[in-house]
Design an enzyme around this catalytic site. Structure first.
Site, PDB file in Angstrom:
ATOM      1  N   THR A   1       0.848  -1.200   0.000  1.00  0.00           N
ATOM      2  CA  THR A   1       0.000   0.000   0.000  1.00  0.00           C
ATOM      3  C   THR A   1       0.885   1.253   0.000  1.00  0.00           C
ATOM      4  O   THR A   1       1.963   1.235   0.597  1.00  0.00           O
ATOM      5  CB  THR A   1      -0.875   0.000   1.272  1.00  0.00           C
ATOM      6  OG1 THR A   1      -1.713  -1.149   1.239  1.00  0.00           O
ATOM      7  CG2 THR A   1      -1.751   1.249   1.360  1.00  0.00           C
ATOM      8  N   GLY A   2       0.401   2.303  -0.640  1.00  0.00           N
ATOM      9  CA  GLY A   2       1.109   3.581  -0.573  1.00  0.00           C
ATOM     10  C   GLY A   2       1.371   4.163  -1.945  1.00  0.00           C
ATOM     11  O   GLY A   2       1.055   3.553  -2.968  1.00  0.00           O
ATOM     12  N   SER A   3       1.983   5.352  -1.944  1.00  0.00           N
ATOM     13  CA  SER A   3       2.191   6.057  -3.213  1.00  0.00           C
ATOM     14  C   SER A   3       3.224   5.343  -4.086  1.00  0.00           C
ATOM     15  O   SER A   3       3.118   5.366  -5.318  1.00  0.00           O
ATOM     16  CB  SER A   3       2.616   7.502  -2.939  1.00  0.00           C
ATOM     17  OG  SER A   3       3.766   7.532  -2.136  1.00  0.00           O
ATOM     18  N   THR A   4       4.225   4.706  -3.478  1.00  0.00           N
ATOM     19  CA  THR A   4       5.218   3.976  -4.285  1.00  0.00           C
ATOM     20  C   THR A   4       4.588   2.714  -4.867  1.00  0.00           C
ATOM     21  O   THR A   4       4.774   2.398  -6.049  1.00  0.00           O
ATOM     22  CB  THR A   4       6.455   3.626  -3.425  1.00  0.00           C
ATOM     23  OG1 THR A   4       6.821   4.772  -2.649  1.00  0.00           O
ATOM     24  CG2 THR A   4       7.621   3.208  -4.309  1.00  0.00           C
TER      25      THR A   4
ATOM     26  N   GLY B   1       6.182  -0.739  -0.133  1.00  0.00           N
ATOM     27  CA  GLY B   1       7.057   0.376   0.208  1.00  0.00           C
ATOM     28  C   GLY B   1       7.435   0.340   1.681  1.00  0.00           C
ATOM     29  O   GLY B   1       7.151  -0.630   2.387  1.00  0.00           O
TER      30      GLY B   1
ATOM     31  N   LYS C   1       6.905   0.732   8.896  1.00  0.00           N
ATOM     32  CA  LYS C   1       5.828   0.843   7.913  1.00  0.00           C
ATOM     33  C   LYS C   1       4.537   1.249   8.624  1.00  0.00           C
ATOM     34  O   LYS C   1       4.424   1.156   9.828  1.00  0.00           O
ATOM     35  CB  LYS C   1       5.618  -0.502   7.207  1.00  0.00           C
ATOM     36  CG  LYS C   1       6.800  -0.883   6.321  1.00  0.00           C
ATOM     37  CD  LYS C   1       6.570  -2.156   5.532  1.00  0.00           C
ATOM     38  CE  LYS C   1       5.230  -2.281   4.898  1.00  0.00           C
ATOM     39  NZ  LYS C   1       4.820  -1.150   4.062  1.00  0.00           N
ATOM     40  N   GLY C   2       3.577   1.691   7.820  1.00  0.00           N
ATOM     41  CA  GLY C   2       2.272   2.021   8.373  1.00  0.00           C
ATOM     42  C   GLY C   2       1.894   3.472   8.211  1.00  0.00           C
ATOM     43  O   GLY C   2       0.846   3.906   8.702  1.00  0.00           O
TER      44      GLY C   2
ATOM     45  N   GLY D   1       0.677   4.695   5.789  1.00  0.00           N
ATOM     46  CA  GLY D   1      -0.624   4.659   5.101  1.00  0.00           C
ATOM     47  C   GLY D   1      -1.681   3.907   5.899  1.00  0.00           C
ATOM     48  O   GLY D   1      -2.761   3.607   5.363  1.00  0.00           O
TER      49      GLY D   1
ATOM     50  N   GLU E   1      -0.559  -5.440   5.808  1.00  0.00           N
ATOM     51  CA  GLU E   1       0.753  -5.558   5.146  1.00  0.00           C
ATOM     52  C   GLU E   1       1.580  -6.662   5.820  1.00  0.00           C
ATOM     53  O   GLU E   1       2.214  -7.468   5.141  1.00  0.00           O
ATOM     54  CB  GLU E   1       1.491  -4.217   5.209  1.00  0.00           C
ATOM     55  CG  GLU E   1       0.853  -3.156   4.325  1.00  0.00           C
ATOM     56  CD  GLU E   1       1.444  -1.769   4.487  1.00  0.00           C
ATOM     57  OE1 GLU E   1       1.218  -0.949   3.597  1.00  0.00           O
ATOM     58  OE2 GLU E   1       2.119  -1.497   5.498  1.00  0.00           O
TER      59      GLU E   1
HETATM   60  C1  5RP Z   1       1.434   2.000   4.209  1.00  0.00           C
HETATM   61  C2  5RP Z   1       2.906   1.805   4.208  1.00  0.00           C
HETATM   62  C3  5RP Z   1       3.672   2.361   3.058  1.00  0.00           C
HETATM   63  O1  5RP Z   1       4.385   1.334   2.453  1.00  0.00           O
HETATM   64  C4  5RP Z   1       4.601   3.422   3.551  1.00  0.00           C
HETATM   65  O2  5RP Z   1       3.861   4.382   4.285  1.00  0.00           O
HETATM   66  C5  5RP Z   1       5.345   4.109   2.397  1.00  0.00           C
HETATM   67  O3  5RP Z   1       4.407   4.836   1.656  1.00  0.00           O
HETATM   68  P1  5RP Z   1       4.819   5.717   0.405  1.00  0.00           P
HETATM   69  O4  5RP Z   1       5.241   4.783  -0.674  1.00  0.00           O
HETATM   70  O5  5RP Z   1       3.563   6.472   0.090  1.00  0.00           O
HETATM   71  O6  5RP Z   1       5.940   6.628   0.840  1.00  0.00           O
HETATM   72  O7  5RP Z   1       3.494   1.226   5.084  1.00  0.00           O
HETATM   73  O8  5RP Z   1       0.857   1.549   5.397  1.00  0.00           O
END
Ligand code: 5RP
Length: 225
Positions: free
Chosen positions: A28-31, A82, A94-95, A97, A103
């Site tokens: 999950t997340g923008s990446t 990510g 992590k977390g 998001g 995850e």
């Molecule tokens: C979501 C996560 C994401 O992997 C983490 O926050 C990185 O996010 P992004 O790619 O948006 O920087 O753990 O719960």
């Protein structure tokens, strides 16, 4: 390159870890969103994905990628996600998001964890990024005190002025003031506290590989298991 371009770069680079004919675990997340967008090109080569959040599920489905329940599949070969922080051993926070619990579940079901991150996420010691902890609301005040006893400060994550509710119907504490020098021990310790659903340290489910987006291109970091 901008941070967004670095995310696109590693999202595309992760395609090389997708195994034709195999279900892929998706974080999950923008990446990861960049990875999902790239994965659409391979959708006819894989049965589908196991997703770690409602947001990723919606994005996968919108691109025509089938989403399986974790309980409906066996072991997953590769999980791609990510991180908010990753260290030189492949231990992560992590977390950011709020999807940490699912995850960690999908990561635990997967043989390999491929972390995709831009270089700002690589740290010497975990803890500068506020550590997400998914909790049962009834335990909130006591857990805040338990973190205070460690010299840290925990705050309930808000969304639009009210406590954020995760996909699992729970709340998140964001914990600042930590220096996590022994991630394996810290993860085990905090996971024992009654009311903690999941702590956002991924040490027992650490990365196998990290594709790190840098100004010089994608660097591959490989970690000992
Ligand atoms: C979501 C996560 C994401 O992997 C983490 O926050 C990185 O996010 P992004 O790619 O948006 O920087 O753990 O719960």
């Amino acid at each position: 390159m901008t941070q967004d371009e670095l995310k696109t770069l590693v999202g595309q680079a992760a395609l090389q870890y997708v195994i034709p004919g195999e279900i892929v675990g998706v974080g999950t997340g923008s990446t990861v969103n960049k990875f999902i967008d790239a994965l659409a090109a391979l959708k006819d080569q894989i049965p589908g994905a196991v997703s770690s959040s409602e947001a990723s599920t919606a994005r996968l489905k919108a691109l025509g990628i089938r989403v399986f329940e974790a309980n409906a599949v066996g072991n997953i070969a590769v999980y791609i996600d990510g991180a908010d922080e990753i260290d030189a051993q492949g231990f992560m926070v992590k977390g950011g998001g709020a999807a940490l619990t699912r995850e960690k579940i999908v990561a635990a079901q997967s043989a390999r964890f491929v972390c995709i991150a831009d270089e700002s996420k690589l740290v010497k010691t975990l803890g500068a990024f506020p550590l997400p902890v998914e909790i049962i609301q009834m335990a909130c005040a006591r857990l805040v005190r338990q973190f205070e006893a460690l010299g840290a400060q925990a705050r309930v994550r808000l969304k639009e002025g009210v406590p954020l509710v995760t996909d699992n119907g729970q709340h998140i504490l964001d914990v600042t003031g930590l220096q996590i020098t022994d991630p394996l021990a810290f993860e085990s310790q905090v996971n024992q506290w009654p009311g903690v659903v999941t702590v956002g340290v991924f040490a027992h489910q650490k990365a196998s590989v990290c594709l790190l987006g840098t100004a010089d291109g994608v660097k591959t970091l490989t970690f000992q298991s």
